[in-house]
Design an enzyme around this catalytic site. Structure first.
Site, short mmCIF file in Angstrom:
data_model
loop_
_atom_site.label_atom_id
_atom_site.label_comp_id
_atom_site.label_asym_id
_atom_site.label_seq_id
_atom_site.Cartn_x
_atom_site.Cartn_y
_atom_site.Cartn_z
N ASP A 1 7.38 3.21 3.64
CA ASP A 1 5.99 3.27 3.16
C ASP A 1 5.05 4.00 4.11
O ASP A 1 3.98 3.47 4.46
CB ASP A 1 5.45 1.87 2.85
CG ASP A 1 4.48 1.92 1.66
OD1 ASP A 1 4.78 2.62 0.68
OD2 ASP A 1 3.42 1.28 1.72
N SER A 15 5.65 2.38 8.49
CA SER A 15 4.31 2.90 8.67
C SER A 15 4.17 3.66 9.99
O SER A 15 4.88 4.64 10.21
CB SER A 15 3.31 1.74 8.58
OG SER A 15 2.08 2.22 8.12
N HIS A 60 2.05 -3.18 1.26
CA HIS A 60 2.43 -2.15 2.24
C HIS A 60 3.56 -2.62 3.15
O HIS A 60 4.44 -1.85 3.53
CB HIS A 60 1.19 -1.79 3.07
CG HIS A 60 1.48 -0.82 4.16
ND1 HIS A 60 2.20 0.34 3.97
CD2 HIS A 60 1.13 -0.82 5.48
CE1 HIS A 60 2.28 1.01 5.11
NE2 HIS A 60 1.65 0.32 6.04
#
EC number: 3.1.1.89
Length: 385
Positions: free
Chosen positions: A181, A156, A349
């Site tokens: 992700d 991320s 996530h």
């Protein structure tokens, strides 16, 4: 980035809320307990997953910054792991144990500035440029002018910082790059919803166990094993609270002062302090970093990220929780074979926490195929897989 990025589809869009307890096969195994069995939400120390920990000092214009790193392994390339916003290096704990058992490599998991146990002179500066320089400075401080081969792996926000670090040539021995992700298109589309999501999070927790339980039941981390070690890096004790006994004595001291002076604004001020301290006594843990205050940096982390990623002239890997994350630039790049991609469904996530074994297999396969590392422990890479 933890709660922040889940809102942005750096986690998941609001239309696709996390499904508590419905992680991938790994987290499912961790979560399903027998009838009457109570899940254990107690924290687990980093030492169960990493071999060592050290604080790396970096000199800069304003003085010395100290960056916390956790390490494992003694041979092979260095996998430099960068966590998502609000998380810490501890989010890589279970993944570290999984990858070390598959390939010969060294792990360096870094607490980025303002996160975890890292201490910097200017904690407010979370710009992509500053954090990328931090990564380069830590590498230089650890290895000098002759660093070993390094692969940057970021989740991320950490994935964005990994790309900025690579594109700025701040790691001279860089051999590979992996983003987990994070996709520019979906991140930029969801920027407006982040503040609302952050306001919906609990601001304090009664205990570390309470924080760990919330992270699992809310779907932020679907793997209980990982949550027990990584949430310790996301929360801290409220200022002025050192222990339940310490908080009690402070509160009692304020109450005694209040009784001596019951009139005037001074007593009102003391009463407010008493109320605040009572709240801290009942909920002594809060978030280590106020993500809402980092809003001015969000655009800089992600805008132009896809093209930066594609332009890095090294082997690249993209791991996603769902194919719907892909934006136009990455879709075209993937069709042109500019990077390898793997989708790990049934994950939230925090892909590397929810399915650490699957992420370890993907990274190990990437390393072996490019002849960056040697397999160990009977790990095999199958042709065409």
């Amino acid at each position: 980035m933890s709660a922040l990025e889940k809102s942005m589809h750096l986690g998941r869009l609001p239309s696709r809320p996390p499904l508590p307890g419905s992680g991938g096969s790994q987290s499912g195994a961790k979560m399903r307990m027998g009838p009457g069995r109570k899940r254990d939400f107690s924290p687990v120390p980093w030492s169960q997953y990493f071999e060592s920990m050290e604080d790396v000092e970096v000199e800069n214009e304003t003085g010395k910054d100290t960056f916390r790193v956790y390490k494992s392994g003694s041979e092979g390339p260095v996998l430099l792991l960068l966590h998502g916003g609000g998380h810490s290096a501890l989010s890589w704990a279970v993944f570290t144990a999984a990858i070390i058992s598959r390939v010969q490599c060294r792990i360096v998991a870094l607490d980025l500035r303002s996160h975890g146990e890292t201490k910097v002179k200017n904690p407010e500066d979370l710009s992509a440029e500053t954090m990328a320089k931090d990564v380069g400075n830590v590498v230089e401080a650890m290895y000098g002018d002759l660093p070993p081969p390094i692969m940057l792996i970021g989740h991320s926000m950490g994935g964005a910082i990994a790309v900025h670090t690579a594109s700025s040539n701040l790691v001279p021995s860089l051999l590979g790059l992996c983003m987990i992700d994070v996709v520019e298109g979906t991140a930029m589309d969801a920027l407006n919803s982040m503040q609302n999501f952050l306001r919906g999070r609990p601001k304090t927790f009664k205990s570390l166990e309470n924080a760990i339980e919330w992270s699992v039941k809310s779907g932020q981390i679907r793997n209980l094993e990982s949550a027990r070690v990584s949430m310790v890096g996301q929360v801290k004790q409220c200022e002025g609270i050192t222990s339940p006994e310490g908080s009690k004595s402070i509160v009692e001291g304020i109450i005694e002062e209040e009784e001596e002076d019951e009139e005037g604004s001074e007593s009102i001020s003391k009463r407010k302090k008493e109320d605040d301290m009572e709240t801290k006594k009942d909920h002594p843990y809060t978030w280590r970093i106020e993500l809402a205050k980092t809003e001015k940096y969000w655009d800089g982390w992600f805008r132009g990220l896809s093209n930066l990623f594609l332009s890095c002239p090294i082997p690249k890997l993209l791991l996603l929780a769902g194919v719907d994350r892909l934006d136009k630039d990455l879709t075209i790049g993937q069709m042109q074979g500019k990077f390898q991609m793997q989708v790990l469904p049934q994950c939230g996530h925090a892909v590397h926490e929810d399915a650490p074994d699957k992420v370890a297999e993907a990274v190990a396969t990437f390393l072996i195929r490019h002849r960056f590392a040697e397999p160990i422990g009977g790990f095999h890479v199958f042709p065409g897989c």
